[in-house]
Scaffold this motif. Structure first.
Motif, PDB file in Angstrom:
ATOM      1  N   THR A 488       4.440  20.766 -43.587  1.00 12.79           N
ATOM      2  CA  THR A 488       5.215  21.907 -44.077  1.00 12.79           C
ATOM      3  C   THR A 488       6.388  22.262 -43.166  1.00 12.79           C
ATOM      4  OG1 THR A 488       3.621  23.347 -43.020  1.00 12.79           O
ATOM      5  CG2 THR A 488       3.323  22.948 -45.353  1.00 12.79           C
ATOM      6  N   THR A 489       6.265  22.017 -41.855  1.00 10.54           N
ATOM      7  CA  THR A 489       7.357  22.359 -40.931  1.00 10.54           C
ATOM      8  C   THR A 489       8.580  21.496 -41.221  1.00 10.54           C
ATOM      9  OG1 THR A 489       5.752  23.009 -39.262  1.00 10.54           O
ATOM     10  CG2 THR A 489       7.984  22.577 -38.496  1.00 10.54           C
ATOM     11  N   ALA A 490       8.353  20.181 -41.297  1.00 14.57           N
ATOM     12  CA  ALA A 490       9.459  19.270 -41.616  1.00 14.57           C
ATOM     13  C   ALA A 490       9.986  19.533 -43.022  1.00 14.57           C
ATOM     14  CB  ALA A 490       8.994  17.819 -41.484  1.00 14.57           C
ATOM     15  N   LEU A 491       9.074  19.825 -43.959  1.00 17.69           N
ATOM     16  CA  LEU A 491       9.494  20.108 -45.333  1.00 17.69           C
ATOM     17  C   LEU A 491      10.430  21.314 -45.374  1.00 17.69           C
ATOM     18  CD1 LEU A 491       9.266  19.574 -48.399  1.00 17.69           C
ATOM     19  CD2 LEU A 491       7.248  21.063 -48.404  1.00 17.69           C
ATOM     20  N   GLY A 492      10.107  22.367 -44.596  1.00 17.81           N
ATOM     21  CA  GLY A 492      10.961  23.556 -44.558  1.00 17.81           C
ATOM     22  C   GLY A 492      12.366  23.237 -44.088  1.00 17.81           C
ATOM     23  N   ALA A 493      12.480  22.399 -43.034  1.00 20.58           N
ATOM     24  CA  ALA A 493      13.805  22.005 -42.528  1.00 20.58           C
ATOM     25  C   ALA A 493      14.556  21.181 -43.569  1.00 20.58           C
ATOM     26  CB  ALA A 493      13.648  21.217 -41.227  1.00 20.58           C
ATOM     27  N   ALA A 494      13.822  20.293 -44.264  1.00 22.84           N
ATOM     28  CA  ALA A 494      14.452  19.470 -45.311  1.00 22.84           C
ATOM     29  C   ALA A 494      14.931  20.340 -46.476  1.00 22.84           C
ATOM     30  CB  ALA A 494      13.467  18.404 -45.803  1.00 22.84           C
ATOM     31  N   MET A 495      14.109  21.317 -46.877  1.00 24.94           N
ATOM     32  CA  MET A 495      14.491  22.214 -47.972  1.00 24.94           C
ATOM     33  C   MET A 495      15.771  22.987 -47.627  1.00 24.94           C
ATOM     34  SD  MET A 495      10.648  23.599 -48.877  1.00 24.94           S
ATOM     35  CE  MET A 495      11.144  25.047 -49.792  1.00 24.94           C
ATOM     36  N   ALA A 496      15.831  23.508 -46.394  1.00 27.41           N
ATOM     37  CA  ALA A 496      17.028  24.254 -45.969  1.00 27.41           C
ATOM     38  C   ALA A 496      18.260  23.352 -45.981  1.00 27.41           C
ATOM     39  CB  ALA A 496      16.800  24.831 -44.569  1.00 27.41           C
ATOM     40  N   ALA A 497      18.094  22.108 -45.527  1.00 27.92           N
ATOM     41  CA  ALA A 497      19.219  21.172 -45.486  1.00 27.92           C
ATOM     42  C   ALA A 497      19.671  20.794 -46.892  1.00 27.92           C
ATOM     43  CB  ALA A 497      18.827  19.919 -44.696  1.00 27.92           C
ATOM     44  N   GLY A 498      18.713  20.492 -47.748  1.00 31.62           N
ATOM     45  CA  GLY A 498      19.045  20.041 -49.111  1.00 31.62           C
ATOM     46  C   GLY A 498      19.619  21.134 -49.982  1.00 31.62           C
ATOM     47  N   ALA A 499      19.281  22.408 -49.658  1.00 29.45           N
ATOM     48  CA  ALA A 499      19.755  23.537 -50.474  1.00 29.45           C
ATOM     49  C   ALA A 499      21.111  24.065 -50.023  1.00 29.45           C
ATOM     50  CB  ALA A 499      18.725  24.662 -50.417  1.00 29.45           C
ATOM     51  N   ALA A 500      21.637  23.543 -48.897  1.00 31.81           N
ATOM     52  CA  ALA A 500      22.878  24.091 -48.325  1.00 31.81           C
ATOM     53  C   ALA A 500      24.055  23.927 -49.279  1.00 31.81           C
ATOM     54  CB  ALA A 500      23.188  23.392 -46.999  1.00 31.81           C
ATOM     55  N   GLU A 501      24.946  24.907 -49.216  1.00 32.02           N
ATOM     56  CA  GLU A 501      26.178  24.836 -50.011  1.00 32.02           C
ATOM     57  C   GLU A 501      26.965  23.601 -49.610  1.00 32.02           C
ATOM     58  OE1 GLU A 501      30.181  27.527 -50.854  1.00 32.02           O
ATOM     59  OE2 GLU A 501      28.503  28.421 -49.744  1.00 32.02           O
ATOM     60  N   GLY A 502      27.413  22.828 -50.594  1.00 34.52           N
ATOM     61  CA  GLY A 502      28.123  21.584 -50.314  1.00 34.52           C
ATOM     62  C   GLY A 502      27.190  20.378 -50.311  1.00 34.52           C
ATOM     63  N   VAL A 503      25.866  20.639 -50.304  1.00 31.68           N
ATOM     64  CA  VAL A 503      24.874  19.543 -50.436  1.00 31.68           C
ATOM     65  C   VAL A 503      24.207  19.680 -51.794  1.00 31.68           C
ATOM     66  CG1 VAL A 503      22.783  18.471 -49.488  1.00 31.68           C
ATOM     67  CG2 VAL A 503      24.482  19.458 -47.938  1.00 31.68           C
ATOM     68  N   GLY A 504      23.476  20.779 -51.979  1.00 27.25           N
ATOM     69  CA  GLY A 504      22.982  21.173 -53.302  1.00 27.25           C
ATOM     70  C   GLY A 504      22.058  20.203 -53.998  1.00 27.25           C
ATOM     71  N   VAL A 505      21.193  19.497 -53.220  1.00 30.94           N
ATOM     72  CA  VAL A 505      20.279  18.549 -53.872  1.00 30.94           C
ATOM     73  C   VAL A 505      18.855  19.101 -53.933  1.00 30.94           C
ATOM     74  CG1 VAL A 505      21.665  16.544 -53.203  1.00 30.94           C
ATOM     75  CG2 VAL A 505      19.771  17.277 -51.717  1.00 30.94           C
ATOM     76  N   TRP A 506      18.640  20.331 -53.412  1.00 30.87           N
ATOM     77  CA  TRP A 506      17.278  20.885 -53.388  1.00 30.87           C
ATOM     78  C   TRP A 506      17.333  22.316 -53.892  1.00 30.87           C
ATOM     79  CZ3 TRP A 506      13.678  18.098 -49.784  1.00 30.87           C
ATOM     80  CH2 TRP A 506      12.339  18.434 -50.039  1.00 30.87           C
ATOM     81  N   SER A 507      16.578  22.604 -54.934  1.00 25.98           N
ATOM     82  CA  SER A 507      16.539  23.964 -55.477  1.00 25.98           C
ATOM     83  C   SER A 507      15.394  24.739 -54.838  1.00 25.98           C
ATOM     84  CB  SER A 507      16.340  23.919 -56.992  1.00 25.98           C
ATOM     85  OG  SER A 507      16.058  25.223 -57.463  1.00 25.98           O
ATOM     86  N   LEU A 508      15.665  25.977 -54.429  1.00 21.25           N
ATOM     87  CA  LEU A 508      14.629  26.813 -53.827  1.00 21.25           C
ATOM     88  C   LEU A 508      14.062  27.812 -54.838  1.00 21.25           C
ATOM     89  CD1 LEU A 508      16.169  27.528 -50.301  1.00 21.25           C
ATOM     90  CD2 LEU A 508      14.615  25.708 -50.991  1.00 21.25           C
ATOM     91  N   GLU A 509      14.341  27.613 -56.129  1.00 28.02           N
ATOM     92  CA  GLU A 509      13.762  28.477 -57.155  1.00 28.02           C
ATOM     93  C   GLU A 509      12.279  28.157 -57.304  1.00 28.02           C
ATOM     94  OE1 GLU A 509      15.364  30.993 -58.586  1.00 28.02           O
ATOM     95  OE2 GLU A 509      17.025  30.404 -57.283  1.00 28.02           O
ATOM     96  N   PRO A 510      11.418  29.191 -57.430  1.00 30.04           N
ATOM     97  CA  PRO A 510       9.967  28.956 -57.469  1.00 30.04           C
ATOM     98  C   PRO A 510       9.535  27.936 -58.521  1.00 30.04           C
ATOM     99  CG  PRO A 510      10.420  31.302 -57.273  1.00 30.04           C
ATOM    100  CD  PRO A 510      11.746  30.625 -57.453  1.00 30.04           C
TER     101      PRO A 510
END
Length: 558
Positions: A488-510
């Protein structure tokens, strides 16, 4: 003949997970949160003097390069195209302090580590020089004592009341946090003093050192940190979200050496491949997520709602409860910290944090000191044989009691013994001790927040022990929820990276995060029995207090 056709999986996101005992690089599918591949490298700890613990920042950086390279090789063997990696996030051990030369890129001293557990009046035990620190995943459990005298000197100078530091930072004045380690370096290391005088020095926690190095280092490296790591330095105002001039003056820290503070999810810079890294396909990939390890686990557990909490079980336990957009200051010895800020224009969320100093460490104690088990995994088998502690209670206050008691006079006890008691009952009592300590922290959180917890989300190495998880549900008398994907720790960092503006490959919607499946442990005893066991535990805790009647110096450091 093996197919050379590359598997098509959609966008991938990488995560550097730099912990106290190891470094890892993990790659996730951004659509399913599936872990595709990873590589891990162990990290050495150095003990130059009794009570000092350090690491080599160059070795940490080299371990990151090695992990990235090996993971990319493994992905190649799986026919996965690494050019699909669209972003990289960083999660790191917090508080550990690095100062380096911005002209040469060389560290000016080893990384100085954090002590056993944060909080007021922290009792400490000494690690003998040359001994090793138990692995703890990414939870910081080191016992570096060198800043005790620095803290004592600073505490005499606190203006007005003792709330000067805490009201701004959410933290007590403690050896645990980066400001006092940086003050120690400025007072004691001539190379650091000289570099500051000549405007060559940069300070950062591990995330800053890695991001600066990975984005070019001396050739345009980006000197930044995120709000979660900044909030653990004791120099950062968690209300204004800026370095605090008064705090910097109080600690005597020149503000020009501090990194720029950014959100936890935005593009900080692009990967520049050094001569140390052959994985050239990652050249130009944005580094766009950064979270301290406990905040990363909170995000990875998707604790985005006010009142949601997670507990990470390692050598110790780290509990974080999301308190939403408001700072909640604890009346029970917990810390107030920044949980995350997932975008430049997104709101900041706060958390209460409490830690259990001795969790997995009690299992290692049974293995290494008493010899009643040969491997840590055996504890579950022993506990299962009896299914009860038979009235035996184990309070592992090896170096005092931490939150919510803060009682340095306590020492460990095993009580309620009869002639019938055997090693299986003691093993069971040790597992119960982890759960009772967790309940004490959660009760304190409930009193501070006023929001009773509906369930507890869990992660970390000890969660593979099913008896421990069932005991935790019984003792809390609420469900315990464990994700099937433990990283979960690595997943959290990946989620933040993928959801960043200009990247936009990970949605944080439930609704887009439902791919992560959960295992649920429901309480299996009645509420009355749960309360009786807990009240007996509290009686045992009281018996552990007052064993040390005079505080002798536990370190020979002046």
């Amino acid at each position: 003949m093996a197919s050379t056709k590359k598997a098509v999986l959609g966008p991938l996101v990488g995560a550097v997970d730099q912990g106290t005992s190891s470094t890892r690089f993990l790659v996730f599918n951004s659509k399913t949160a599936e872990l595709l591949s990873h590589h891990q490298v162990e990290i050495k700890q150095e003990f130059p003097r009794e009570g000092w613990v350090e690491q080599d920042p160059r070795e940490i950086l080299q371990s990151v390069y090695e992990c990235i390279e090996k993971t990319c090789e493994k992905l190649g063997q799986l026919n996965i195209d690494i050019s699909n990696i669209k972003a990289i996030g960083v999660s790191n051990q917090r508080e550990t302090t690095v100062v380096w030369d911005k002209l040469t890129g060389e560290p000016l001293y080893n990384a100085v580590a954090a002590p056993v557990s944060p909080g007021p009046s922290v009792p400490v035990a000494v690690v003998p020089p040359g001994s090793s620190v138990p692995a703890a995943g990414s939870s910081s459990v080191w016992l570096d004592l060198r800043t005790q005298s620095t803290v004592e000197n600073l505490s005499k100078r606190i203006p007005g009341n003792n709330n000067f530091v805490k009201s701004k930072t959410g933290l007590p004045l403690s050896t645990y946090f980066s400001a006092v380690k940086l003050r120690w370096l400025l007072d004691n290391v001539r190379k650091v003093q000289k570099a500051v005088e000549e405007n060559r020095a940069l300070f950062g926690t591990i995330d800053s050192w890695l991001i600066w190095s990975l984005t070019g280092g001396v050739s345009g490296g980006v000197h930044c940190t995120d709000v979660t790591n900044a909030s653990r330095t004791m120099l950062f105002n968690i209300h204004s979200l800026e370095w605090d001039k008064e705090l910097c003056e109080f600690f005597g820290i020149p503000m020009e050496i501090l990194p720029n503070v950014r959100s936890s999810s935005e593009i900080y810079g692009l990967m520049k491949i050094s001569h140390s890294l052959k994985a050239g396909a990652l050249e130009g990939v944005p580094i766009s997520g950064c979270l301290g390890d406990q905040s990363a686990a909170l995000v990875g557990q998707m604790c985005f709602q006010d009142g949601q909490a997670k507990n990470t079980y390692g050598t110790g336990c780290f509990l974080l409860c999301n308190t939403g957009r408001k700072c909640v200051f604890s009346e029970h010895g917990l810390l107030t910290t920044v949980a995350y800020k997932l975008g430049r224009d997104k709101p900041v969320y706060y958390a209460l944090e409490g830690s259990v100093a001795i969790a997995g460490a009690v299992i290692r104690w049974l293995r290494d000191n008493l010899g009643i088990i040969k491997t840590s995994e055996e504890i579950e088998k022993l506990a299962k044989e009896v299914g009860t502690s038979y009235g035996c209670y184990f309070v592992p206050a090896f170096s005092g009691l931490y939150a919510p008691y803060w009682e340095p006079s306590a020492r460990g006890i095993i009580c309620g013994l009869t002639q019938f008691t055997n090693k299986c009952h003691i093993a069971f009592a040790a597992l119960e001790a982890v759960c009772f300590q967790t309940r004490e922290i959660l009760d304190a959180m409930n009193r501070d927040c006023g929001i009773p917890l509906s369930h507890l989300q869990v992660d970390g190495g000890m969660t593979s022990n099913k008896i421990l998880m069932q005991l935790q549900a019984d003792i809390l008398y609420i469900p315990v929820v464990k994700p099937s994907m433990p990283e979960t720790t690595a997943l959290g960092a990946a989620m933040a990276a993928g959801a960043a503006e200009g990247v936009g490959v990970w949605s944080l919607e439930p609704e887009d995060l439902s791919a992560v499946t959960m295992e649920r442990f429901e309480p299996q005893i009645n509420a009355e029995e749960s309360e009786i066991r807990y009240s007996t535990w509290k009686k045992a805790v009281m018996k552990s207090v007052g064993w040390v009647t005079t505080q002798s110096p536990e370190s020979g450091i002046p």
